[in-house]
Design a protein around this motif. Sequence first.
Motif, short mmCIF file in Angstrom:
data_model
loop_
_atom_site.label_atom_id
_atom_site.label_comp_id
_atom_site.label_asym_id
_atom_site.label_seq_id
_atom_site.Cartn_x
_atom_site.Cartn_y
_atom_site.Cartn_z
N THR A 57 0.84 -1.19 0.00
CA THR A 57 0.00 0.00 0.00
C THR A 57 0.87 1.25 0.00
O THR A 57 2.07 1.18 0.30
CB THR A 57 -0.91 0.03 1.24
OG1 THR A 57 -0.09 -0.05 2.40
CG2 THR A 57 -1.89 -1.13 1.21
N THR A 59 0.68 5.41 1.31
CA THR A 59 -0.02 6.53 1.95
C THR A 59 0.48 7.82 1.32
O THR A 59 1.58 7.85 0.73
CB THR A 59 0.24 6.58 3.47
OG1 THR A 59 1.63 6.86 3.67
CG2 THR A 59 -0.15 5.28 4.16
N ASN A 92 -7.62 3.24 5.55
CA ASN A 92 -6.66 2.34 6.17
C ASN A 92 -7.43 1.56 7.25
O ASN A 92 -7.94 2.15 8.19
CB ASN A 92 -5.52 3.14 6.80
CG ASN A 92 -4.49 2.28 7.47
OD1 ASN A 92 -4.74 1.13 7.82
ND2 ASN A 92 -3.32 2.85 7.69
N THR A 94 -6.52 -0.23 9.67
CA THR A 94 -5.93 -0.23 11.01
C THR A 94 -5.86 1.17 11.62
O THR A 94 -5.59 1.31 12.81
CB THR A 94 -4.52 -0.85 11.00
OG1 THR A 94 -3.68 -0.06 10.16
CG2 THR A 94 -4.57 -2.29 10.51
N ASP A 95 -6.09 2.20 10.81
CA ASP A 95 -6.03 3.58 11.30
C ASP A 95 -7.00 4.41 10.47
O ASP A 95 -6.66 4.86 9.38
CB ASP A 95 -4.61 4.12 11.18
CG ASP A 95 -4.48 5.56 11.66
OD1 ASP A 95 -5.49 6.15 12.08
OD2 ASP A 95 -3.36 6.09 11.59
N SER A 98 -6.10 7.64 8.51
CA SER A 98 -5.25 7.69 7.32
C SER A 98 -5.93 6.95 6.16
O SER A 98 -6.89 6.22 6.35
CB SER A 98 -3.88 7.09 7.61
OG SER A 98 -3.95 5.71 7.77
N LYS A 99 -5.37 7.19 5.00
CA LYS A 99 -5.93 6.56 3.80
C LYS A 99 -4.79 6.02 2.94
O LYS A 99 -3.64 6.44 3.06
CB LYS A 99 -6.76 7.56 3.02
CG LYS A 99 -5.98 8.77 2.55
CD LYS A 99 -6.88 9.80 1.92
CE LYS A 99 -6.08 11.07 1.59
NZ LYS A 99 -6.92 12.13 1.09
N PHE A 100 -5.16 5.07 2.09
CA PHE A 100 -4.23 4.53 1.12
C PHE A 100 -4.57 5.09 -0.26
O PHE A 100 -5.74 5.34 -0.56
CB PHE A 100 -4.29 3.01 1.07
CG PHE A 100 -3.81 2.33 2.33
CD1 PHE A 100 -2.60 2.65 2.90
CD2 PHE A 100 -4.59 1.37 2.93
CE1 PHE A 100 -2.16 2.02 4.06
CE2 PHE A 100 -4.17 0.73 4.08
CZ PHE A 100 -2.95 1.06 4.64
#
Length: 151
Positions: A57, A59, A92, A94-95, A98-100
Amino acid sequence: MTIEIEDDAATIAARAVERLRLAEARLARRRQSDCGPSENARAAMRFILERADAGATVTPSELAQHLAISAASVTGMLDRLHAGGLIAFVANPTDRRSKFVVPFDRGTDPDAIDPVTAQIRAFAAELPDDAADHVAAFLDRVREVVDAECA
C-alpha cells in the motif's frame, strides 16, 4: 585561425550527457504547462502502480517522502490525479484517520503514463548486454553526481 577540438570518446560521452540533461530540463518545463501530468505526478503514478503490483500500500506521506516533496504538494497532486480518474482512496483498516492511495484503473499501462520511459526501455533492449552494463554503470555515476549537487 581555426581551433580544432579533439572529440575523443570521453568528450563525446560527456557532451551527450549534457545534451540529455538539457533535453530533460526542457521536457520538465513543457510538462509543467503543456503536456499533461507533471513529472512528479508521473513519478507518483509509477510508484503507486509498482507498490500495488507488489501487493503493498501507499499513503500520501510515503508518497511525499518518496518524491521528496511537501505533504501539501502531494495533496494537490493527488487531488488532480483523483479528478482525472487515475487514483482512488481507500480507508486504512488499522487507522481510520489515514488513507491509502490506490490506482483506480488497474488496466492502466504504466508506459501510457510515461511514454518516454517506454521508448527508452525499447532502445535499451537493443543494446548488447555488455554495452548495457557499461551504459548503466556510467549513468548511475552521473546520477550520483547530480543527486549530490546542492544536497
